[in-house]
Write a protein that holds these residues in place. Structure first.
Motif, PDB file in Angstrom:
ATOM      1  N   LEU A   1     -51.819 -37.567 -14.027  1.00  0.00           N
ATOM      2  CA  LEU A   1     -50.137 -37.033 -14.110  1.00  0.00           C
ATOM      3  C   LEU A   1     -50.164 -35.642 -13.635  1.00  0.00           C
ATOM      4  O   LEU A   1     -49.014 -35.362 -13.124  1.00  0.00           O
ATOM      5  CB  LEU A   1     -49.756 -37.606 -15.421  1.00  0.00           C
ATOM      6  N   ALA A   2     -50.943 -34.720 -13.954  1.00  0.00           N
ATOM      7  CA  ALA A   2     -50.922 -33.308 -13.941  1.00  0.00           C
ATOM      8  C   ALA A   2     -51.169 -33.011 -12.424  1.00  0.00           C
ATOM      9  O   ALA A   2     -50.244 -32.365 -11.885  1.00  0.00           O
ATOM     10  CB  ALA A   2     -51.691 -32.541 -14.730  1.00  0.00           C
ATOM     11  N   ILE A   3     -51.795 -33.915 -11.963  1.00  0.00           N
ATOM     12  CA  ILE A   3     -51.868 -33.698 -10.270  1.00  0.00           C
ATOM     13  C   ILE A   3     -50.680 -34.139  -9.648  1.00  0.00           C
ATOM     14  O   ILE A   3     -50.094 -33.399  -8.775  1.00  0.00           O
ATOM     15  CB  ILE A   3     -52.950 -34.282  -9.892  1.00  0.00           C
ATOM     16  N   GLU A   4     -50.289 -35.264 -10.069  1.00  0.00           N
ATOM     17  CA  GLU A   4     -48.835 -35.617  -9.461  1.00  0.00           C
ATOM     18  C   GLU A   4     -47.700 -34.798  -9.516  1.00  0.00           C
ATOM     19  O   GLU A   4     -47.045 -34.388  -8.654  1.00  0.00           O
ATOM     20  CB  GLU A   4     -48.714 -36.883 -10.279  1.00  0.00           C
TER      21      GLU A   4
ATOM     22  N   SER B   1     -51.129 -34.186   3.499  1.00  0.00           N
ATOM     23  CA  SER B   1     -51.510 -32.791   2.547  1.00  0.00           C
ATOM     24  C   SER B   1     -51.692 -33.193   1.394  1.00  0.00           C
ATOM     25  O   SER B   1     -52.204 -32.762   0.158  1.00  0.00           O
ATOM     26  CB  SER B   1     -50.554 -31.824   2.889  1.00  0.00           C
ATOM     27  N   ALA B   2     -50.630 -34.150   0.820  1.00  0.00           N
ATOM     28  CA  ALA B   2     -50.632 -34.468  -0.541  1.00  0.00           C
ATOM     29  C   ALA B   2     -51.713 -35.314  -0.950  1.00  0.00           C
ATOM     30  O   ALA B   2     -52.426 -35.084  -1.991  1.00  0.00           O
ATOM     31  CB  ALA B   2     -49.322 -35.275  -0.835  1.00  0.00           C
TER      32      ALA B   2
ATOM     33  N   THR C   1     -43.810 -38.271  -3.569  1.00  0.00           N
ATOM     34  CA  THR C   1     -44.671 -37.321  -2.608  1.00  0.00           C
ATOM     35  C   THR C   1     -46.203 -37.703  -2.955  1.00  0.00           C
ATOM     36  O   THR C   1     -46.998 -37.291  -2.060  1.00  0.00           O
ATOM     37  CB  THR C   1     -44.355 -35.746  -3.223  1.00  0.00           C
ATOM     38  N   LEU C   2     -46.496 -38.123  -4.144  1.00  0.00           N
ATOM     39  CA  LEU C   2     -47.740 -38.496  -4.666  1.00  0.00           C
ATOM     40  C   LEU C   2     -47.905 -39.428  -5.688  1.00  0.00           C
ATOM     41  O   LEU C   2     -47.170 -39.185  -6.581  1.00  0.00           O
ATOM     42  CB  LEU C   2     -48.530 -37.374  -4.998  1.00  0.00           C
ATOM     43  N   ASP C   3     -48.760 -40.524  -5.590  1.00  0.00           N
ATOM     44  CA  ASP C   3     -49.084 -41.481  -6.446  1.00  0.00           C
ATOM     45  C   ASP C   3     -50.265 -41.609  -6.522  1.00  0.00           C
ATOM     46  O   ASP C   3     -51.002 -42.006  -5.666  1.00  0.00           O
ATOM     47  CB  ASP C   3     -48.151 -42.801  -6.061  1.00  0.00           C
ATOM     48  N   ILE C   4     -50.855 -41.606  -7.742  1.00  0.00           N
ATOM     49  CA  ILE C   4     -52.383 -41.816  -8.250  1.00  0.00           C
ATOM     50  C   ILE C   4     -52.249 -42.825  -9.339  1.00  0.00           C
ATOM     51  O   ILE C   4     -51.785 -42.576 -10.159  1.00  0.00           O
ATOM     52  CB  ILE C   4     -52.798 -40.515  -8.486  1.00  0.00           C
ATOM     53  N   ASP C   5     -52.963 -44.009  -8.907  1.00  0.00           N
ATOM     54  CA  ASP C   5     -53.262 -45.046  -9.860  1.00  0.00           C
ATOM     55  C   ASP C   5     -54.665 -45.095 -10.362  1.00  0.00           C
ATOM     56  O   ASP C   5     -55.548 -45.090  -9.515  1.00  0.00           O
ATOM     57  CB  ASP C   5     -52.769 -46.262  -9.370  1.00  0.00           C
TER      58      ASP C   5
END
Length: 189
Positions: free
Chosen positions: A97-100, A38-39, A116-120
């Motif tokens: 960063l806002a989405i995380e 889901s994340a 829960t969530l990592d976006i690079d």
């Protein structure tokens, strides 16, 4: 239906008249806490809903063993997203960063703690940055099979600027601990 913009066209900002190039971006998504799928889907949806970002591809999902993670962290789900954008690398980072944060990402002084969530941001066009806040291309992407394998699925001929072809980097890093999950998929609508 979303139209994929031509990466050779310059897009004019309608408010300022400023010309902004369209850049190809590669983002890595990961989650090892909570509702992992889901994340990842939520992150993909949020990226696709971002003005001036056009998602053009999403990789299969991989389940991966955590690397250099403290304690008994759970397995990660990982995917790679390709997009075109007229946003600057800094503005894209702010959005990521806002989405995380929207997915309750807890930041910690402990490096590589579960999340829960990592976006690079892996690559943003040919942008090179080496600041504390933004390093491009991502300095460890060339060593991470959980980035290289899904990216290779999408773009077998891709290269990380200054680091080499993704296929060669994947061969060097190996695929140990990286398993494709064909029973899971992200929906790009």
């Amino acid at each position: 239906m979303t139209e994929t913009p031509n990466p050779n066209i310059i897009d004019a900002d309608t408010l300022t008249g400023e010309m902004r190039p369209i850049r190809r971006v590669v983002l890595s998504l990961g989650s090892n806490l909570g509702e992992r799928i889901s994340a990842l889907q939520g992150a993909l949806d949020a990226l696709a809903d971002t003005p001036d970002v056009w998602v053009t591809g999403v990789s299969p999902i991989y389940e991966t063993e955590p690397l250099d993670v403290p304690g008994d962290a759970g397995l990660f789900l990982n995917a790679v997203v390709l997009a075109d954008t007229t946003l600057s690398a800094q503005r894209l980072l702010e959005r990521v960063l806002a989405i995380e944060d929207a997915f309750d990402r807890q930041r910690s002084d402990v490096r590589n703690s579960p999340r829960t969530l990592d976006i690079d941001l892996i690559v943003v066009g040919d942008k090179v940055s080496d600041t504390d806040e933004l390093r491009l291309p991502h300095p460890r992407a060339a060593e991470r099979a959980f980035v290289l394998k899904p990216w290779h699925d999408l773009e077998p001929d891709a290269e990380i600027p200054g680091m080499g072809p993704v296929a060669d980097l994947l061969e060097k890093s190996g695929e140990t601990g990286v398993s494709r999950r064909d029973d899971l998929a992200l929906d790009l609508t």
